[in-house]
Design a protein around this motif. Structure first.
Motif, PDB file in Angstrom:
ATOM      1  N   ASN A  74       0.853  -1.179   0.000  1.00 33.63           N
ATOM      2  CA  ASN A  74       0.000   0.000   0.000  1.00 33.63           C
ATOM      3  C   ASN A  74       0.889   1.228   0.000  1.00 33.63           C
ATOM      4  OD1 ASN A  74      -1.283   2.283   1.770  1.00 33.63           O
ATOM      5  ND2 ASN A  74      -2.958   1.162   0.828  1.00 33.63           N
ATOM      6  N   SER A  75       0.560   2.197  -0.833  1.00 28.59           N
ATOM      7  CA  SER A  75       1.277   3.466  -0.873  1.00 28.59           C
ATOM      8  C   SER A  75       0.259   4.585  -0.712  1.00 28.59           C
ATOM      9  CB  SER A  75       2.013   3.610  -2.213  1.00 28.59           C
ATOM     10  OG  SER A  75       2.598   4.889  -2.325  1.00 28.59           O
ATOM     11  N   THR A  76       0.503   5.451   0.256  1.00 35.27           N
ATOM     12  CA  THR A  76      -0.365   6.590   0.505  1.00 35.27           C
ATOM     13  C   THR A  76       0.454   7.864   0.362  1.00 35.27           C
ATOM     14  OG1 THR A  76      -1.661   5.293   2.078  1.00 35.27           O
ATOM     15  CG2 THR A  76      -1.901   7.684   2.196  1.00 35.27           C
ATOM     16  N   ILE A  77      -0.031   8.782  -0.451  1.00 33.48           N
ATOM     17  CA  ILE A  77       0.629  10.070  -0.633  1.00 33.48           C
ATOM     18  C   ILE A  77      -0.273  11.135  -0.027  1.00 33.48           C
ATOM     19  CG2 ILE A  77       1.484  11.764  -2.302  1.00 33.48           C
ATOM     20  CD1 ILE A  77       2.114   9.402  -4.173  1.00 33.48           C
ATOM     21  N   ILE A  78       0.285  11.907   0.895  1.00 43.66           N
ATOM     22  CA  ILE A  78      -0.469  12.910   1.624  1.00 43.66           C
ATOM     23  C   ILE A  78       0.083  14.286   1.299  1.00 43.66           C
ATOM     24  CG2 ILE A  78      -1.178  13.714   3.928  1.00 43.66           C
ATOM     25  CD1 ILE A  78       0.173  10.481   4.241  1.00 43.66           C
ATOM     26  N   GLN A  79      -0.796  15.210   0.911  1.00 44.52           N
ATOM     27  CA  GLN A  79      -0.381  16.578   0.610  1.00 44.52           C
ATOM     28  C   GLN A  79      -0.256  17.364   1.902  1.00 44.52           C
ATOM     29  OE1 GLN A  79      -3.267  18.844  -1.583  1.00 44.52           O
ATOM     30  NE2 GLN A  79      -1.815  20.453  -2.094  1.00 44.52           N
ATOM     31  N   HIS A  80       0.792  18.172   2.014  1.00 46.58           N
ATOM     32  CA  HIS A  80       0.912  19.096   3.138  1.00 46.58           C
ATOM     33  C   HIS A  80      -0.093  20.221   2.938  1.00 46.58           C
ATOM     34  CE1 HIS A  80       5.386  18.008   4.064  1.00 46.58           C
ATOM     35  NE2 HIS A  80       4.605  16.959   4.034  1.00 46.58           N
ATOM     36  N   LEU A  81      -0.350  20.975   3.979  1.00 47.51           N
ATOM     37  CA  LEU A  81      -1.286  22.091   3.901  1.00 47.51           C
ATOM     38  C   LEU A  81      -0.698  23.314   3.225  1.00 47.51           C
ATOM     39  CD1 LEU A  81      -2.993  21.855   7.387  1.00 47.51           C
ATOM     40  CD2 LEU A  81      -3.973  21.305   5.167  1.00 47.51           C
ATOM     41  N   HIS A  88      -3.200   9.351  10.918  1.00 44.13           N
ATOM     42  CA  HIS A  88      -2.956   8.153  11.709  1.00 44.13           C
ATOM     43  C   HIS A  88      -3.458   6.985  10.900  1.00 44.13           C
ATOM     44  CE1 HIS A  88      -3.937   4.933  14.532  1.00 44.13           C
ATOM     45  NE2 HIS A  88      -2.842   5.353  15.139  1.00 44.13           N
ATOM     46  N   SER A  89      -2.670   5.949  10.843  1.00 45.47           N
ATOM     47  CA  SER A  89      -3.056   4.766  10.094  1.00 45.47           C
ATOM     48  C   SER A  89      -2.724   3.545  10.935  1.00 45.47           C
ATOM     49  CB  SER A  89      -2.284   4.714   8.769  1.00 45.47           C
ATOM     50  OG  SER A  89      -2.593   3.540   8.069  1.00 45.47           O
ATOM     51  N   ALA A  90      -3.542   2.540  10.854  1.00 51.10           N
ATOM     52  CA  ALA A  90      -3.273   1.297  11.582  1.00 51.10           C
ATOM     53  C   ALA A  90      -3.725   0.124  10.724  1.00 51.10           C
ATOM     54  CB  ALA A  90      -4.023   1.291  12.916  1.00 51.10           C
ATOM     55  N   THR A  91      -3.070  -0.984  10.898  1.00 48.46           N
ATOM     56  CA  THR A  91      -3.422  -2.196  10.175  1.00 48.46           C
ATOM     57  C   THR A  91      -3.402  -3.346  11.161  1.00 48.46           C
ATOM     58  OG1 THR A  91      -2.320  -1.339   8.206  1.00 48.46           O
ATOM     59  CG2 THR A  91      -2.790  -3.686   8.232  1.00 48.46           C
ATOM     60  N   GLY A  92      -4.362  -4.208  11.030  1.00 48.60           N
ATOM     61  CA  GLY A  92      -4.396  -5.401  11.868  1.00 48.60           C
ATOM     62  C   GLY A  92      -4.603  -6.618  11.000  1.00 48.60           C
ATOM     63  N   TRP A 151       5.234  -4.474   7.508  1.00 43.48           N
ATOM     64  CA  TRP A 151       6.262  -3.476   7.745  1.00 43.48           C
ATOM     65  C   TRP A 151       5.792  -2.155   7.162  1.00 43.48           C
ATOM     66  CZ3 TRP A 151       9.308  -1.112   3.837  1.00 43.48           C
ATOM     67  CH2 TRP A 151      10.419  -0.382   4.290  1.00 43.48           C
ATOM     68  N   SER A 152       6.064  -1.049   7.842  1.00 39.67           N
ATOM     69  CA  SER A 152       5.685   0.286   7.366  1.00 39.67           C
ATOM     70  C   SER A 152       6.916   1.155   7.189  1.00 39.67           C
ATOM     71  CB  SER A 152       4.746   0.965   8.358  1.00 39.67           C
ATOM     72  OG  SER A 152       3.534   0.258   8.425  1.00 39.67           O
ATOM     73  N   PHE A 153       6.793   2.126   6.302  1.00 35.89           N
ATOM     74  CA  PHE A 153       7.922   2.980   5.941  1.00 35.89           C
ATOM     75  C   PHE A 153       7.411   4.372   5.585  1.00 35.89           C
ATOM     76  CE2 PHE A 153      10.370   4.711   2.306  1.00 35.89           C
ATOM     77  CZ  PHE A 153      11.631   4.802   2.864  1.00 35.89           C
ATOM     78  N   LYS A 154       8.122   5.397   6.019  1.00 36.61           N
ATOM     79  CA  LYS A 154       7.815   6.771   5.615  1.00 36.61           C
ATOM     80  C   LYS A 154       9.000   7.292   4.822  1.00 36.61           C
ATOM     81  CE  LYS A 154       6.803  11.419   7.161  1.00 36.61           C
ATOM     82  NZ  LYS A 154       7.999  12.150   6.811  1.00 36.61           N
ATOM     83  N   TYR A 155       8.730   7.714   3.597  1.00 37.18           N
ATOM     84  CA  TYR A 155       9.762   8.255   2.713  1.00 37.18           C
ATOM     85  C   TYR A 155      10.089   9.674   3.138  1.00 37.18           C
ATOM     86  CZ  TYR A 155      11.840  10.016  -1.644  1.00 37.18           C
ATOM     87  OH  TYR A 155      12.657  10.590  -2.596  1.00 37.18           O
ATOM     88  N   GLU A 156      11.325   9.902   3.512  1.00 40.33           N
ATOM     89  CA  GLU A 156      11.740  11.223   4.006  1.00 40.33           C
ATOM     90  C   GLU A 156      11.940  12.234   2.880  1.00 40.33           C
ATOM     91  OE1 GLU A 156      11.691  11.983   7.154  1.00 40.33           O
ATOM     92  OE2 GLU A 156      11.258   9.934   7.760  1.00 40.33           O
ATOM     93  N   GLY A 157      12.146  11.784   1.649  1.00 37.85           N
ATOM     94  CA  GLY A 157      12.437  12.677   0.542  1.00 37.85           C
ATOM     95  C   GLY A 157      11.264  13.495   0.050  1.00 37.85           C
ATOM     96  N   GLY A 158      10.063  13.221   0.536  1.00 38.91           N
ATOM     97  CA  GLY A 158       8.899  13.957   0.061  1.00 38.91           C
ATOM     98  C   GLY A 158       8.626  15.243   0.793  1.00 38.91           C
ATOM     99  N   GLU A 159       9.200  15.415   1.955  1.00 38.17           N
ATOM    100  CA  GLU A 159       8.873  16.574   2.788  1.00 38.17           C
ATOM    101  C   GLU A 159       9.190  17.899   2.111  1.00 38.17           C
ATOM    102  OE1 GLU A 159      10.190  16.249   6.815  1.00 38.17           O
ATOM    103  OE2 GLU A 159       9.425  14.211   6.971  1.00 38.17           O
ATOM    104  N   ASN A 160      10.313  17.994   1.395  1.00 40.49           N
ATOM    105  CA  ASN A 160      10.660  19.254   0.744  1.00 40.49           C
ATOM    106  C   ASN A 160       9.868  19.471  -0.541  1.00 40.49           C
ATOM    107  OD1 ASN A 160      11.920  17.304  -0.762  1.00 40.49           O
ATOM    108  ND2 ASN A 160      13.860  18.373  -0.940  1.00 40.49           N
ATOM    109  N   SER A 200       3.187   0.541   3.263  1.00 42.08           N
ATOM    110  CA  SER A 200       3.145  -0.651   4.100  1.00 42.08           C
ATOM    111  C   SER A 200       3.239  -1.873   3.194  1.00 42.08           C
ATOM    112  CB  SER A 200       1.879  -0.696   4.955  1.00 42.08           C
ATOM    113  OG  SER A 200       0.739  -0.792   4.149  1.00 42.08           O
ATOM    114  N   VAL A 201       3.964  -2.856   3.698  1.00 46.51           N
ATOM    115  CA  VAL A 201       4.160  -4.115   2.983  1.00 46.51           C
ATOM    116  C   VAL A 201       3.676  -5.235   3.887  1.00 46.51           C
ATOM    117  CG1 VAL A 201       5.855  -5.702   1.973  1.00 46.51           C
ATOM    118  CG2 VAL A 201       6.165  -3.229   1.742  1.00 46.51           C
ATOM    119  N   ILE A 202       2.872  -6.123   3.330  1.00 45.43           N
ATOM    120  CA  ILE A 202       2.390  -7.293   4.062  1.00 45.43           C
ATOM    121  C   ILE A 202       2.861  -8.523   3.305  1.00 45.43           C
ATOM    122  CG2 ILE A 202       0.313  -8.590   4.724  1.00 45.43           C
ATOM    123  CD1 ILE A 202      -1.138  -5.873   4.935  1.00 45.43           C
TER     124      ILE A 202
END
Length: 162
Positions: free
Chosen positions: A71-78, A124-128, A139-148, A156-158
């Motif tokens: 799963n890949s989620t892209i969130i726009q900053h305000l 906030h995201s959760a998976t069960g 496993w979950s991961f946040k890509y740091e390169g998107g902030e700028n 998330s990878v299952i």
């Protein structure tokens, strides 16, 4: 039952590298969040990660020992897109003595904690899952390169043993 103690099919270090490379490949040339491109970005990220997972966890000439879900989620900053592009647009189209102002420019906005507002949305995201805790995991991961670029990418990878 949200804990996972299973050893992943690929090391966590390699998972992080695969996810980071997939995000960089999809978003490397992006300068800011563009809603019309998010479907393509997500598809590129997901397909790249799946290809790597299948390739690296399959025995030579054999079939994978795991099923995968990515799963890949892209969130726009305000931060308004105009603010992210203002410097570039000004350089390209405005005379050097022009000033650019927009109605969304505010002076030093602060958050509820009194600190400068950084233009981010809460998430906030959760998976069960109910599975075999010895062989299956996530496993979950946040890509740091998107902030700028005015966005966050959360992956998330299952994996489920076959």
């Amino acid at each position: 039952m949200a804990t996972s103690s299973a050893t992943p099919p690929i090391s966590y270090t390699r998972l992080k590298q695969i996810a980071n490379d997939a995000c960089q490949n999809a978003l490397g040339s992006a300068e800011f969040y563009e809603h019309t491109k998010t479907e393509t970005w997500n598809t590129t990220i997901i397909n790249s990660i799946l290809r790597s997972l299948i390739s690296e966890s399959s025995p030579a000439g054999g079939t994978p020992s795991y099923k995968y879900a990515v799963n890949s989620t892209i969130i726009q900053h305000l931060v308004p897109t105009s603010s992210l592009n203002r410097a570039k647009a000004t350089q390209e189209s405005a005379p050097s003595d022009a000033t650019v102002t927009t109605s969304d420019v505010k002076s030093e906005a602060t958050g509820t904690d009194g600190k400068p507002h950084v233009g981010r949305r809460g998430m906030h995201s959760a998976t069960g899952a109910y599975w075999n805790e010895k062989t299956d995991g996530m496993w979950s991961f946040k890509y740091e390169g998107g902030e700028n670029k005015g966005l966050d990418v959360v992956i998330s990878v299952i994996w489920i043993a076959i």
